[in-house]
Write a protein that holds these residues in place. Structure first.
Motif, PDB file in Angstrom:
ATOM      1  N   ILE A   6      -8.181   3.745  10.818  1.00  0.00           N
ATOM      2  CA  ILE A   6      -6.805   3.851  10.338  1.00  0.00           C
ATOM      3  C   ILE A   6      -6.557   2.696   9.367  1.00  0.00           C
ATOM      4  O   ILE A   6      -6.804   1.535   9.697  1.00  0.00           O
ATOM      5  N   LEU A   7      -6.076   3.036   8.194  1.00  0.00           N
ATOM      6  CA  LEU A   7      -5.680   2.021   7.225  1.00  0.00           C
ATOM      7  C   LEU A   7      -4.315   1.489   7.648  1.00  0.00           C
ATOM      8  O   LEU A   7      -3.362   2.255   7.769  1.00  0.00           O
ATOM      9  N   TYR A   8      -4.241   0.187   7.906  1.00  0.00           N
ATOM     10  CA  TYR A   8      -3.006  -0.455   8.370  1.00  0.00           C
ATOM     11  C   TYR A   8      -2.536  -1.396   7.266  1.00  0.00           C
ATOM     12  O   TYR A   8      -3.213  -2.363   6.927  1.00  0.00           O
ATOM     13  N   VAL A   9      -1.369  -1.086   6.687  1.00  0.00           N
ATOM     14  CA  VAL A   9      -0.830  -1.846   5.558  1.00  0.00           C
ATOM     15  C   VAL A   9       0.471  -2.509   6.006  1.00  0.00           C
ATOM     16  O   VAL A   9       1.328  -1.857   6.602  1.00  0.00           O
ATOM     17  N   LYS A  10       0.613  -3.801   5.690  1.00  0.00           N
ATOM     18  CA  LYS A  10       1.820  -4.537   6.065  1.00  0.00           C
ATOM     19  C   LYS A  10       2.410  -5.218   4.835  1.00  0.00           C
ATOM     20  O   LYS A  10       1.683  -5.829   4.060  1.00  0.00           O
ATOM     21  N   GLN A  11       3.722  -5.092   4.687  1.00  0.00           N
ATOM     22  CA  GLN A  11       4.446  -5.835   3.662  1.00  0.00           C
ATOM     23  C   GLN A  11       5.275  -6.900   4.364  1.00  0.00           C
ATOM     24  O   GLN A  11       6.051  -6.591   5.264  1.00  0.00           O
TER      25      GLN A  11
END
Length: 178
Positions: A6-11
């Protein structure tokens, strides 16, 4: 056993806290082998740099790069010292193991694996994963963007999957006004 990268992206916002987060399944975006002992080992997919036009990070004179390293560079490319907000990304793994217990009942265990910082450079290739049960809570938290549509890497090459992740990155940059 089922393995789902799973690609986990955080801003992160100006206060240093997570402002937005997104999850995108990448079905089949990993490599595995079964040893002579019957053990299963898996790792990030290796990508051919020549096939990836967007790659702009140092690659140590190699013609291959780990999928996690590529995606980390892809999502952080718009970060700058002039802006206090920034974006990070990583591949995490959701592993579901099913087995029969002593009562002959089928049982499921969910294992969430992520990366930890390597301050002492003891690992190479960013290929070491650690148990991180808190990822499950973050994944199911209602305050994130969890894409129900996965990228079907089983029918794509690693490089084609990476190109679809590039499109997803642009979607998130626009959605998050970054």
């Amino acid at each position: 056993m089922q393995i789902m990268p799973i690609l986990y992206v955080k801003q992160y916002g100006t206060d240093g806290k997570i402002k937005n987060q997104a999850f995108k399944g990448l079905a089949g975006f990993y490599e595995y082998e079964i040893t002579d002992d019957g053990l299963i080992s898996f790792s990030d997919t290796w990508l051919d740099i020549a096939m990836l036009e967007e790659y702009s990070l140092e690659n140590n004179d190699s013609d291959k790069i780990l999928g996690n390293d590529y995606l980390t560079g892809l999502f952080s490319r718009k970060n700058s010292n002039k802006r206090k907000e920034y974006i990070t990304s990583e591949l995490i793994y959701w592993v579901q193991v099913s087995y029969y217990n002593y009562r002959n009942e089928e049982t499921y265990e969910n294992i969430w694996l992520g990366r930890a910082s390597d301050r002492f450079n003891r690992t190479s290739g960013n290929n070491i994963l650690f148990l991180q049960p808190s990822l499950e809570e973050r994944y199911y938290d209602g305050n994130n963007t969890r894409s129900e549509v996965v990228i079907d890497s089983l029918n794509l090459s690693g490089e084609e999957t990476a190109k679809q992740c590039e499109e997803y990155a642009e979607e998130l940059f626009e959605k998050w006004d970054f």
